[in-house]
Design a protein around this motif. Structure first.
Motif, PDB file in Angstrom:
ATOM      1  N   LEU A  43    -128.923   8.771  75.625  1.00 31.25           N
ATOM      2  CA  LEU A  43    -129.578  10.055  75.817  1.00 31.25           C
ATOM      3  C   LEU A  43    -128.825  11.163  75.074  1.00 31.25           C
ATOM      4  N   LEU A  47    -130.099  13.473  71.992  1.00 37.58           N
ATOM      5  CA  LEU A  47    -130.068  14.939  72.059  1.00 37.58           C
ATOM      6  C   LEU A  47    -129.291  15.525  70.884  1.00 37.58           C
ATOM      7  N   PRO A 157    -141.235  16.769  71.404  1.00 38.54           N
ATOM      8  CA  PRO A 157    -139.998  16.512  72.147  1.00 38.54           C
ATOM      9  C   PRO A 157    -140.257  16.466  73.658  1.00 38.54           C
ATOM     10  N   PHE A 158    -139.673  15.485  74.294  1.00 37.76           N
ATOM     11  CA  PHE A 158    -139.692  15.274  75.743  1.00 37.76           C
ATOM     12  C   PHE A 158    -141.018  14.731  76.285  1.00 37.76           C
ATOM     13  N   THR A 160    -143.280  11.783  77.237  1.00 39.87           N
ATOM     14  CA  THR A 160    -143.097  10.361  77.503  1.00 39.87           C
ATOM     15  C   THR A 160    -144.182   9.875  78.460  1.00 39.87           C
ATOM     16  N   ARG A 163    -141.741   8.232  82.133  1.00 37.16           N
ATOM     17  CA  ARG A 163    -140.756   9.030  82.857  1.00 37.16           C
ATOM     18  C   ARG A 163    -140.294   8.327  84.135  1.00 37.16           C
ATOM     19  N   THR A 168    -137.315   9.527  78.415  1.00 32.47           N
ATOM     20  CA  THR A 168    -136.928  10.923  78.230  1.00 32.47           C
ATOM     21  C   THR A 168    -137.805  11.658  77.227  1.00 32.47           C
ATOM     22  N   GLY A 169    -138.532  10.921  76.418  1.00 33.37           N
ATOM     23  CA  GLY A 169    -139.336  11.554  75.382  1.00 33.37           C
ATOM     24  C   GLY A 169    -138.518  11.946  74.168  1.00 33.37           C
ATOM     25  N   LEU A 170    -137.334  11.342  74.010  1.00 29.86           N
ATOM     26  CA  LEU A 170    -136.501  11.665  72.862  1.00 29.86           C
ATOM     27  C   LEU A 170    -136.525  10.580  71.796  1.00 29.86           C
TER      28      LEU A 170
END
Length: 172
Positions: A43, A47, A157-158, A160, A163, A168-170
């Motif tokens: 993660l 980021l 971004p973010f 997903t 979840r 995380t949608g990253l």
């Protein structure tokens, strides 16, 4: 944040009851901590990559897409994924992007295919120059695909669809 709470709870439980826990219980809790730590590391890496992409100055860095693409394909192939590269590895295809950033992008697409299409997914990665001279890199798999409702959102971004299972949608 939930990961931190769970990790803290496991540490407190082990601190208070370590001497009375069985070896199996200790191993189970240590494995949970290890898995959570690995997830947190991924993660944070994503980021950092997102932050780097936001401030990148593309004109300052460039790479030939083939070496990072082949490294990512080889890494996933070594992990047992049915992934193949299609293209001429002798042709230079340059992009205005750092080598490691491009490798992460390809790896994220391969990881996404693995997570959403399953272990038996077949993936093909192609890299070539189109008729207009643009560098094209395609990652295609034989999985179920993305629903029409989510197609416009997958690169936000973010965003997903996973979840509840820790997404995380990253990734993309």
């Amino acid at each position: 944040n939930l990961i931190f709470v769970l990790q803290h709870a496991i540490v407190e439980l082990m601190r208070d009851h370590f001497d009375t826990m069985s070896t199996e219980e200790k191993q189970r809790f240590l494995k949970l901590l290890s898995n959570d730590t690995t997830r947190m590391q991924k993660l944070v890496e994503r980021l950092l990559l997102l932050a780097k992409a936001d401030v990148a100055q593309p004109a300052l860095e460039s790479c030939d897409v083939l070496p990072p693409t082949l490294r990512a394909v080889t890494r996933y192939k070594d992990q047992g994924m049915n992934v193949a590269f299609v293209g001429d590895p002798k042709v230079e295809l340059r992009l205005n992007m750092a080598d490691e950033t491009f490798e992460s992008l390809v790896a994220n697409l391969l990881e996404n295919a693995k997570q959403h299409a399953g272990a038996k997914v077949r993936v093909e990665v192609r890299a070539f120059r189109d008729d207009e001279g643009r560098v094209i890199v395609e990652v295609k798999d034989d999985g179920p695909g993305i629903s029409p409702a989510n197609q416009a959102k997958v690169f936000d971004p973010f965003f997903t669809t996973a979840r509840e299972s820790g997404g995380t949608g990253l990734g993309l």
